[in-house]
Design an enzyme around this catalytic site. Structure first.
Site, PDB file in Angstrom:
ATOM      1  CB  ALA A 159       1.717   0.698  20.789  1.00 20.48           C
ATOM      2  CG  ASP A 173       4.076   5.602  16.024  1.00 19.20           C
ATOM      3  OD1 ASP A 173       4.682   5.309  17.070  1.00 19.20           O
ATOM      4  OD2 ASP A 173       3.102   4.955  15.595  1.00 19.20           O
ATOM      5  NE  ARG A 233       0.447   5.270   5.203  1.00 14.19           N
ATOM      6  CZ  ARG A 233       1.642   5.545   5.672  1.00 14.19           C
ATOM      7  NH1 ARG A 233       2.524   6.184   4.910  1.00 14.19           N
ATOM      8  NH2 ARG A 233       1.988   5.199   6.901  1.00 14.19           N
ATOM      9  CD  GLU A 237     -18.511   6.634 -19.962  1.00 12.94           C
ATOM     10  OE1 GLU A 237     -19.516   6.433 -19.283  1.00 12.94           O
ATOM     11  OE2 GLU A 237     -17.506   7.283 -19.548  1.00 12.94           O
ATOM     12  CG  HIS A 294     -16.010  11.381 -17.768  1.00 14.01           C
ATOM     13  ND1 HIS A 294     -17.309  11.531 -17.349  1.00 14.01           N
ATOM     14  CD2 HIS A 294     -15.279  12.267 -17.044  1.00 14.01           C
ATOM     15  CE1 HIS A 294     -17.375  12.466 -16.410  1.00 14.01           C
ATOM     16  NE2 HIS A 294     -16.153  12.928 -16.211  1.00 14.01           N
TER      17      HIS A 294
END
Length: 361
Positions: free
Chosen positions: A165, A203, A187, A55, A53
């Site tokens: 579209a 697509d 993404r 820390e 982690h």
């Protein structure tokens, strides 16, 4: 309560946390700065699940200099044993005298217990410094912990007149290269990218992250009520695909599984995919953020069911006209009181296109 130096060091901790933006999932993104006598003696961030982690990394960098120091952490130190040891105990053992957290950890296993443990040992604590920034860093983790579902961000590319579209399904490309590259950043930070069978058909997207550097690809999720995803679809290449269906068609399911996809059958009363249940299942699997790239029908379904938290809309400086698909398939209104309102959080130019970010209220 907090000094200008406190703000400076916490801002640095948040910068460090952002280094885990693409990789820390399903864990939160956390950064830590250790300061002694006005000098930074250690820094760290959490890179990925199972790794030390923030820390622990900062304490390792500080060594003996951590004794008598202040630790600035973008999220409350954990107090439970997971794949790594509890960070609160590590801070106690290192001899820090003060710990400042941006926010309390919403994980029920922590939820204030980390700071309480530090106080038990005589360590001064503070919480709430740059809390809004801390919450934004982990908006998905907070959603999963407090609501039992991921934070859902819907990406849309449209013309200035709101068309996504043509009537024949063609949509590549409405926005420019810069907007598409920016979309890959969103993404990459998501745990899952969700689309519909219609988008896969029209697509044939891969929905992988290619325009930014990352060591992790998000899970790809296809909402496909009738199991119509072609076996030749690009999205099925490379594994890491979940198909959510509404009907039990064993031959089609077997064929998809042979391509490496996982299939979940979860119908609602109308014979469509139970979208709320799908998101709850994704949360159960540790998905913090879902990035939606779908067509107007699935977009509309998600909005109607109140499952979208944020819209990420790219508007191209072009007009397509009325004979085209819009952003959302929503029922006709007879009164503006029925409109769905959003709060705009950011507007900026991305190349020649306008990017608007807005949250549902």
């Amino acid at each position: 309560m907090f000094s200008s130096d406190d703000h400076l060091y916490m801002a640095r901790a948040l910068e460090l946390a952002e280094r885990g933006l693409y990789t820390a999932t399903p864990n939160p993104r956390v950064g830590c700065v250790i300061v002694r006598e006005g000098a930074v003696v250690g820094e760290g961030w959490h890179e990925r699940a199972g790794a030390p982690h923030a820390e622990a990394n900062a304490l390792a960098a500080a060594g003996a200099r951590a004794r008598g120091a202040t630790a600035y952490v973008s999220l409350e130190p954990c107090v439970h044993q997971g794949r790594t040891g509890p960070c609160a105990e590590a801070l106690i053992q290192a001899g820090v005298v003060r710990v400042v957290a941006a926010m309390q950890d919403p994980n029920p296993l922590v939820a204030g217990k980390g700071l309480a443990r530090l106080r038990e040992k005589g360590i001064e604590t503070g919480c709430g410094l740059l809390e809004n920034e801390g919450r934004e860093m982990n908006v998905g983790f907070i959603s999963r912990m407090t609501r039992g579902r991921p934070w859902v961000r819907m990406k849309i590319a449209a013309s200035l007149d709101g068309k996504t579209a043509l009537m024949n399904g063609k949509s590549q490309w409405i926005t420019g290269v810069e907007a598409r590259r920016d979309g890959h950043h969103w993404r990459a930070r998501a745990c899952a990218v969700l689309t519909g069978a219609g988008t896969v058909r029209d697509d044939n997207p891969r929905l992988t992250v290619r325009e930014v550097t990352t060591t992790r690809q998000p899970l790809r999720v296809v909402v496909d009520s009738k199991l119509e995803t072609p076996l030749t679809a690009n999205i099925l290449e490379g594994g890491g695909v979940l198909v959510a269906a509404a009907q039990e068609d064993k031959p089609k399911i077997a064929a998809l599984k042979a391509k490496g996809a996982e299939v979940l059958v979860m119908p609602n009363a109308a014979g469509k995919v139970e979208l709320g249940g799908l998101f709850r299942e994704l949360a159960r699997r540790g998905v913090n953020e879902v990035h939606v790239e779908a067509g107007f029908r699935l977009n509309g379904s998600l909005v109607r069911e109140g499952l979208v938290d944020e819209a990420l809309i790219y508007l191209a400086p072009a007009l397509i006209g009325d004979k085209a698909h819009g952003m959302f398939e929503l029922p006709e209104l007879t009164d503006l009181a029925g409109r769905r309102e959003l709060r705009v959080s950011d507007v900026r130019m991305i190349g020649p296109d306008i990017r608007v970010m807005a949250r549902f209220v």
